[in-house]
Design an enzyme around this catalytic site. Structure first.
Site, PDB file in Angstrom:
ATOM      1  N   LYS A   1       0.829  -1.137  -0.054  1.00  0.00           N
ATOM      2  CA  LYS A   1      -0.017   0.004   0.036  1.00  0.00           C
ATOM      3  C   LYS A   1       0.892   1.433  -0.024  1.00  0.00           C
ATOM      4  O   LYS A   1       2.049   1.340   0.659  1.00  0.00           O
ATOM      5  CB  LYS A   1      -0.761   0.157   1.237  1.00  0.00           C
ATOM      6  CG  LYS A   1      -1.981  -1.037   1.273  1.00  0.00           C
ATOM      7  CD  LYS A   1      -2.872  -1.082   0.210  1.00  0.00           C
ATOM      8  CE  LYS A   1      -3.723  -1.921   0.033  1.00  0.00           C
ATOM      9  NZ  LYS A   1      -5.010  -1.883  -0.807  1.00  0.00           N
TER      10      LYS A   1
ATOM     11  N   ASP B   1      -0.542  -0.144  -4.426  1.00  0.00           N
ATOM     12  CA  ASP B   1      -2.008   0.387  -4.313  1.00  0.00           C
ATOM     13  C   ASP B   1      -2.233   1.713  -3.573  1.00  0.00           C
ATOM     14  O   ASP B   1      -1.931   1.763  -2.492  1.00  0.00           O
ATOM     15  CB  ASP B   1      -2.754  -0.970  -3.945  1.00  0.00           C
ATOM     16  CG  ASP B   1      -4.153  -0.761  -3.929  1.00  0.00           C
ATOM     17  OD1 ASP B   1      -4.574   0.106  -4.223  1.00  0.00           O
ATOM     18  OD2 ASP B   1      -4.884  -1.691  -3.252  1.00  0.00           O
TER      19      ASP B   1
ATOM     20  N   GLU C   1      -2.180   0.619  -8.474  1.00  0.00           N
ATOM     21  CA  GLU C   1      -3.727   0.117  -8.476  1.00  0.00           C
ATOM     22  C   GLU C   1      -4.345   1.582  -7.965  1.00  0.00           C
ATOM     23  O   GLU C   1      -3.932   2.212  -6.843  1.00  0.00           O
ATOM     24  CB  GLU C   1      -3.839  -0.911  -7.465  1.00  0.00           C
ATOM     25  CG  GLU C   1      -5.275  -1.351  -7.103  1.00  0.00           C
ATOM     26  CD  GLU C   1      -5.023  -2.604  -6.260  1.00  0.00           C
ATOM     27  OE1 GLU C   1      -4.105  -3.336  -6.590  1.00  0.00           O
ATOM     28  OE2 GLU C   1      -6.064  -3.022  -5.757  1.00  0.00           O
TER      29      GLU C   1
ATOM     30  N   GLU D   1     -11.679  -2.640  -8.169  1.00  0.00           N
ATOM     31  CA  GLU D   1     -12.420  -3.039  -7.015  1.00  0.00           C
ATOM     32  C   GLU D   1     -13.675  -1.726  -6.600  1.00  0.00           C
ATOM     33  O   GLU D   1     -14.731  -2.529  -5.688  1.00  0.00           O
ATOM     34  CB  GLU D   1     -11.326  -2.865  -5.779  1.00  0.00           C
ATOM     35  CG  GLU D   1     -10.862  -1.770  -5.192  1.00  0.00           C
ATOM     36  CD  GLU D   1      -9.840  -2.129  -4.281  1.00  0.00           C
ATOM     37  OE1 GLU D   1      -8.655  -2.847  -4.755  1.00  0.00           O
ATOM     38  OE2 GLU D   1     -10.097  -1.833  -2.983  1.00  0.00           O
TER      39      GLU D   1
ATOM     40  N   ASP E   1     -14.535  -7.237  -9.018  1.00  0.00           N
ATOM     41  CA  ASP E   1     -14.777  -7.509  -7.488  1.00  0.00           C
ATOM     42  C   ASP E   1     -16.166  -8.297  -7.498  1.00  0.00           C
ATOM     43  O   ASP E   1     -17.104  -7.583  -7.889  1.00  0.00           O
ATOM     44  CB  ASP E   1     -14.897  -5.978  -7.049  1.00  0.00           C
ATOM     45  CG  ASP E   1     -15.140  -6.193  -5.289  1.00  0.00           C
ATOM     46  OD1 ASP E   1     -14.243  -5.719  -4.444  1.00  0.00           O
ATOM     47  OD2 ASP E   1     -16.271  -6.544  -4.810  1.00  0.00           O
TER      48      ASP E   1
ATOM     49  N   HIS F   1     -10.033  -8.898  -7.304  1.00  0.00           N
ATOM     50  CA  HIS F   1      -9.677  -8.168  -6.163  1.00  0.00           C
ATOM     51  C   HIS F   1     -10.000  -9.040  -4.775  1.00  0.00           C
ATOM     52  O   HIS F   1     -11.274  -9.604  -5.030  1.00  0.00           O
ATOM     53  CB  HIS F   1     -10.417  -6.722  -5.892  1.00  0.00           C
ATOM     54  CG  HIS F   1     -10.334  -6.191  -4.669  1.00  0.00           C
ATOM     55  ND1 HIS F   1     -11.551  -5.988  -4.071  1.00  0.00           N
ATOM     56  CD2 HIS F   1      -9.466  -5.961  -3.863  1.00  0.00           C
ATOM     57  CE1 HIS F   1     -11.319  -5.386  -3.018  1.00  0.00           C
ATOM     58  NE2 HIS F   1     -10.133  -5.482  -2.837  1.00  0.00           N
TER      59      HIS F   1
HETATM   60  C1  LIG Z   1      -9.771  -1.533   2.601  1.00  0.00           C
HETATM   61  C2  LIG Z   1      -9.240  -2.689   2.005  1.00  0.00           C
HETATM   62  O1  LIG Z   1      -8.483  -3.570   2.712  1.00  0.00           O
HETATM   63  C3  LIG Z   1      -8.572  -2.506   0.570  1.00  0.00           C
HETATM   64  O2  LIG Z   1      -7.363  -1.742   1.045  1.00  0.00           O
HETATM   65  C4  LIG Z   1      -8.421  -3.588  -0.066  1.00  0.00           C
HETATM   66  C5  LIG Z   1      -7.495  -3.278  -1.406  1.00  0.00           C
HETATM   67  O3  LIG Z   1      -7.352  -2.293  -2.064  1.00  0.00           O
HETATM   68  C6  LIG Z   1      -6.894  -4.481  -2.190  1.00  0.00           C
HETATM   69  O4  LIG Z   1      -6.965  -5.556  -1.488  1.00  0.00           O
HETATM   70  O5  LIG Z   1      -6.476  -4.267  -3.165  1.00  0.00           O
HETATM   71 MG   LIG Z   2      -6.763  -2.227  -3.888  1.00  0.00          MG
END
Ligand SMILES: C[C@H](O)[C@@H](O)CC(=O)C(=O)O
Ligand SMILES: [Mg+2]
Length: 442
Positions: free
Chosen positions: A218, A246, A272, A301, A324, A351
């Site tokens: 992330k 992401d 992402e 997603e 998703d 996702h």
């Molecule tokens: C809130 C979720 O955990 C999100 O962060 C999931 C996500 O973006 C992903 O798995 O890709």
């Molecule tokens: Mg994501």
């Protein structure tokens, strides 16, 4: 033949925010939750389904499901499954309720919960896992479950049928291959935004020991911190493994481009959700600017429906299509997106970050490989290692690959004890958390 007698829905929440599981640049404290649907008939036949949420607001989805449930109760099961495409269209087109969408937001999440439960029922009725129900279905019948409204400029029913028919004669080989090897997965579990450096390192090591070769991290809140965390992960996994990033919609368009140029040294395969999930033009611009850096754009997603997917796919605004299972209106709508993605050569990488999503997408990527794409090139399915213990038929990942589900149904039936513990706010776990002052009831 069975008639549907009742549809119930429960608000089920897991306190994942306590450990920062699932955290990202926009959702700092998600409590993985779902609206959990059970559809009963006047026989033993039942369908279990869910739609994923991140905590607060799950009650709104439950209420929407209760409302829409009226369109399901009293129906003969055969009437639904004989004409599923028509039934789906009616479900999303109640002349007054559709004003709340149409086909987006809370009401579409509700559609997913109901429709997923119906597909579970159909698969259980046939004694097959969902993927096998789909794989064995005649192409004409599969196409009849889909809604092509607003899509004919990108994909017609005739084209969909031709794609499915093309793969018929070789599908047994691919089924056999998946049964022995499974479907490739990547893990996001080491890269949540709220995790400490020590935890990231430990989780990367554990994931590699389990056979994972692809990792997602992330990003998006703080550039310096992203550089630090990408470096930590690359030091653990090396450059022979794949890394994805992401941002969960954190940036504006130019900011996405500038930020990702700074992260390009870590060789991410994709960025992402760099910006708003509705910004097709913006995603296309980001994709164009980042192409020379070898970074693709992944999204889906929070892509609201098949019409939005059409535009992303046709306009080159997504290089990786992340369907998703609960954002789209259940399997019917997913099928048509898989076919559109195939036609325009966009690989589907579903996702999985949420409760129950990995259980669902395992079935979907298997179907995609056997009946639609017939290729694994650039395709990989997300895995997050949370909350599988609450399901009766949890997904299983071995050596970095999803194994093929064997139990009849769509794999989202939850254990009774889990429902007693985690129903919100009455479950025993929640009562304890309130008493300890860790959460305040809404
Ligand atoms: C809130 C979720 O955990 C999100 O962060 C999931 C996500 O973006 C992903 O798995 O890709
Ligand atoms: Mg994501």
């Amino acid at each position: 033949m069975a008639t549907i007698t009742e549809l119930t829905v429960k608000d089920v929440r897991f306190p994942t925010s306590l450990e920062a599981h699932g955290s990202d640049a926009m959702h700092g404290d998600p409590d993985y939750s779902c609206a959990y649907v059970v559809i009963c008939t006047d026989t033993q036949l039942r369908g279990h389904g869910l739609t994923f949420t991140a905590g607060r607001g799950t009650d709104l989805v439950c209420n929407s499901i209760k409302y829409m449930g009226r369109m399901v109760v009293g129906k003969k099961v055969s009437d639904i499954f004989d004409n599923f495409g028509i039934f789906w269209e009616k479900l999303v087109n109640d002349t007054q309720f559709r004003w709340l969408g149409p086909e987006k937001g809370v009401v579409h999440l509700a559609t997913a919960g109901i429709v997923n439960a119906l597909w579970d029922m159909w698969a259980k009725m046939e004694g097959k896992p969902l993927w096998k129900l789909l794989v064995d279905m005649e192409p004409e019948k599969l196409v009849s479950t889909m809604d092509f409204r607003y899509l004919s400029d990108a994909l017609t029913p005739e084209e969909a049928l031709a794609i499915l028919k093309k793969n018929q004669s070789t599908k047994a080989e691919r089924e056999k291959e998946l049964l022995s090897k499974g479907y490739p997965a990547y893990t996001t579990s080491a890269g949540w935004l709220g995790y400490s450096e020590e935890r990231i390192k430990k989780l990367c090591q554990e994931a590699m020991a389990e056979g994972f070769t692809k990792f997602k991290v992330k990003v998006g809140a703080d550039l310096k911190d992203d550089i630090r965390r990408c470096r930590v992960i690359r030091e653990q996994i090396g450059y022979d493994k794949v890394l994805m990033t992401d941002a969960n919609q954190r940036w504006d368009v130019q900011q996405s481009i500038d930020w990702m140029k700074q992260l390009a040294e870590f060789k991410p395969l994709w960025i992402e959700e760099p910006t708003s999930p509705d910004d097709i033009m913006g995603h296309a611009a980001i994709a164009k600017a980042l192409k020379p850096y070898g970074i693709g754009v992944a999204t889906g997603e929070m892509c609201q429906n098949r019409v939005m997917f059409k535009q992303f796919i046709v306009e080159g605004a997504m290089q990786f299509c992340q369907i998703d299972s609960c954002r789209l209106g259940g399997v019917n709508e997913i099928l048509v997106v898989l076919l559109m993605a195939y036609k325009y050569r966009v690989p589907v990488c579903p996702h999985g970050g949420g409760v129950g999503l990995c259980e669902y997408i395992n079935h979907l990527c298997i179907f995609d490989y056997i009946c639609v794409s017939a290729s694994m090139e650039n395709r990989v399915t997300e895995y997050v290692d949370h909350l599988h213990e609450h399901f009766k038929s949890p997904c299983v990942v071995k050596d970095g690959c999803y194994t093929v589900p064997k139990d009849p149904g769509y794999s989202a039936e939850m254990k009774e004890e889990s429902l007693l513990e985690y129903e919100y706010p009455s479950g025993s776990v929640w009562k304890k958390l309130f008493a300890e002052g860790k959460f305040t009831p809404e």
